[in-house]
Motif scaffolding. Structure first.
Motif, mmCIF file in Angstrom:
data_model
loop_
_atom_site.group_PDB
_atom_site.id
_atom_site.type_symbol
_atom_site.label_atom_id
_atom_site.label_comp_id
_atom_site.label_asym_id
_atom_site.label_seq_id
_atom_site.Cartn_x
_atom_site.Cartn_y
_atom_site.Cartn_z
ATOM 1 N N THR A 1 0.846 -1.198 0.000
ATOM 2 C CA THR A 1 0.000 0.000 0.000
ATOM 3 C C THR A 1 0.877 1.243 0.000
ATOM 4 O OG1 THR A 1 -1.725 -1.158 1.239
ATOM 5 C CG2 THR A 1 -1.830 1.237 1.207
ATOM 6 N N PHE B 1 0.669 5.781 -0.214
ATOM 7 C CA PHE B 1 -0.127 6.987 -0.053
ATOM 8 C C PHE B 1 0.555 8.121 -0.817
ATOM 9 C CE2 PHE B 1 -0.593 4.276 3.620
ATOM 10 C CZ PHE B 1 -1.971 4.201 3.787
ATOM 11 N N GLY C 1 -4.172 10.657 -2.090
ATOM 12 C CA GLY C 1 -4.493 9.375 -2.684
ATOM 13 C C GLY C 1 -3.995 8.199 -1.875
ATOM 14 N N MET C 2 -4.565 7.034 -2.162
ATOM 15 C CA MET C 2 -4.166 5.773 -1.551
ATOM 16 C C MET C 2 -4.299 4.689 -2.604
ATOM 17 S SD MET C 2 -5.385 2.651 -0.377
ATOM 18 C CE MET C 2 -7.122 2.913 -0.057
ATOM 19 N N GLN C 3 -3.288 3.799 -2.693
ATOM 20 C CA GLN C 3 -3.322 2.702 -3.647
ATOM 21 C C GLN C 3 -2.861 1.411 -2.977
ATOM 22 O OE1 GLN C 3 -0.779 4.365 -6.781
ATOM 23 N NE2 GLN C 3 -2.550 4.394 -8.117
ATOM 24 N N HIS C 4 -3.487 0.324 -3.397
ATOM 25 C CA HIS C 4 -3.130 -0.996 -2.884
ATOM 26 C C HIS C 4 -2.974 -1.938 -4.072
ATOM 27 C CE1 HIS C 4 -2.955 -4.310 0.002
ATOM 28 N NE2 HIS C 4 -3.743 -4.973 -0.816
ATOM 29 N N GLN C 5 -1.911 -2.721 -4.047
ATOM 30 C CA GLN C 5 -1.679 -3.656 -5.141
ATOM 31 C C GLN C 5 -2.723 -4.768 -5.113
ATOM 32 O OE1 GLN C 5 2.012 -5.898 -5.155
ATOM 33 N NE2 GLN C 5 2.120 -5.723 -7.382
ATOM 34 N N LYS D 1 -3.192 -2.024 -9.622
ATOM 35 C CA LYS D 1 -3.396 -1.405 -8.308
ATOM 36 C C LYS D 1 -4.747 -0.691 -8.306
ATOM 37 C CE LYS D 1 0.453 1.076 -8.110
ATOM 38 N NZ LYS D 1 1.390 0.639 -9.137
ATOM 39 N N GLY E 1 -7.383 2.031 -5.819
ATOM 40 C CA GLY E 1 -7.335 2.958 -4.707
ATOM 41 C C GLY E 1 -8.324 4.091 -4.831
ATOM 42 N N ASP F 1 -8.791 8.546 -4.814
ATOM 43 C CA ASP F 1 -8.134 9.806 -5.115
ATOM 44 C C ASP F 1 -9.095 10.941 -4.769
ATOM 45 O OD1 ASP F 1 -6.114 11.459 -5.993
ATOM 46 O OD2 ASP F 1 -6.804 11.448 -8.079
ATOM 47 N N SER G 1 -12.732 6.528 -7.359
ATOM 48 C CA SER G 1 -12.223 5.183 -7.169
ATOM 49 C C SER G 1 -11.465 4.821 -8.446
ATOM 50 C CB SER G 1 -13.368 4.203 -6.923
ATOM 51 O OG SER G 1 -12.885 2.888 -6.820
#
Length: 207
Positions: A39, A41, A68-72, A78, A80, A82, A106
């Motif tokens: 994850t 940010f 933002g946040m992203q998760h593989q 990925k 996340g 925004d 999303s």
């Protein structure tokens, strides 16, 4: 007292702390990075260029901000969230008030593998990507959080899509530069182009 002990018990190792196995597993070493696995940010600033009818009615004078946040998910993919906040100044304040759009998307991002072209090292440092998302944009009148517009054309579902690249830095940081288009779903008159620079932190080395 050591002289009274048998020779095999006189050698005391003072270089290592005496810990039991459970404590060693629960307490991380000082040089370990404590992160959210897979994850990252991000915090970004961007310049927004309005297009279509939006350009005729408003001017974007400065910069916007994004979180933002992203998760593989799996492999090169990925997912996340925004969040973006900008500022629009009306070209005719008698007809339209100044607006501050707040967009929540999303998003899905794809990182095509390039190691076969540039090698494993540079493929890890430099990573192009493409992205797209669906969300909602609210427009606040006069930069007031309590004065959100109720018109469908100024508060609606929206989409975004674009491309960019990421450069990984030491100490689990990265910098991302991207270009995106975004527009409203109910009407294409609400639209803009985004030029963004982001600082990314978290589990950067593993995604």
């Amino acid at each position: 007292m050591l002289a009274d002990l048998p020779p095999e018990q006189q050698n005391i190792n003072v270089n290592y702390p005496m810990v039991d196995g459970i404590s060693a597993q629960l307490v991380p070493l000082k040089n370990e990075n404590i992160t959210f696995p897979r994850t990252v940010f991000s915090f970004g600033i961007y310049n927004e260029v309005l297009t279509n009818t939006t350009k005729s009615n408003y001017t974007s004078p400065g910069y916007g901000f994004s979180l933002g946040m992203q998760h593989q998910i799996r492999g090169m993919w990925k997912g996340g969230l925004d969040i973006r906040w900008a500022d629009w100044v009306s070209n005719n304040t008698q007809q339209n008030p100044d607006l501050s759009p707040l967009s929540i998307f999303s998003k899905i991002e794809g990182d095509p593998p390039i190691q076969s072209l540039v090698g494993d090292y540079w493929g890890k440092v430099f990573q192009p990507f493409f992205t797209g998302g669906v969300g909602y944009t609210l427009f606040f009148s006069g930069r007031s959080w309590s004065a959100v517009q109720s018109k469908t054309s100024l508060g609606q579902a929206s989409i975004t899509y674009g491309v960019g690249f990421r450069v990984t830095l030491p100490k689990s940081f990265a910098v991302r530069a991207s270009f995106e288009n975004w527009r409203g779903v109910q009407t294409s008159d609400v639209s803009a182009q985004i030029y963004r620079l982001e600082l990314v932190f978290g589990d950067v080395d593993n995604i």
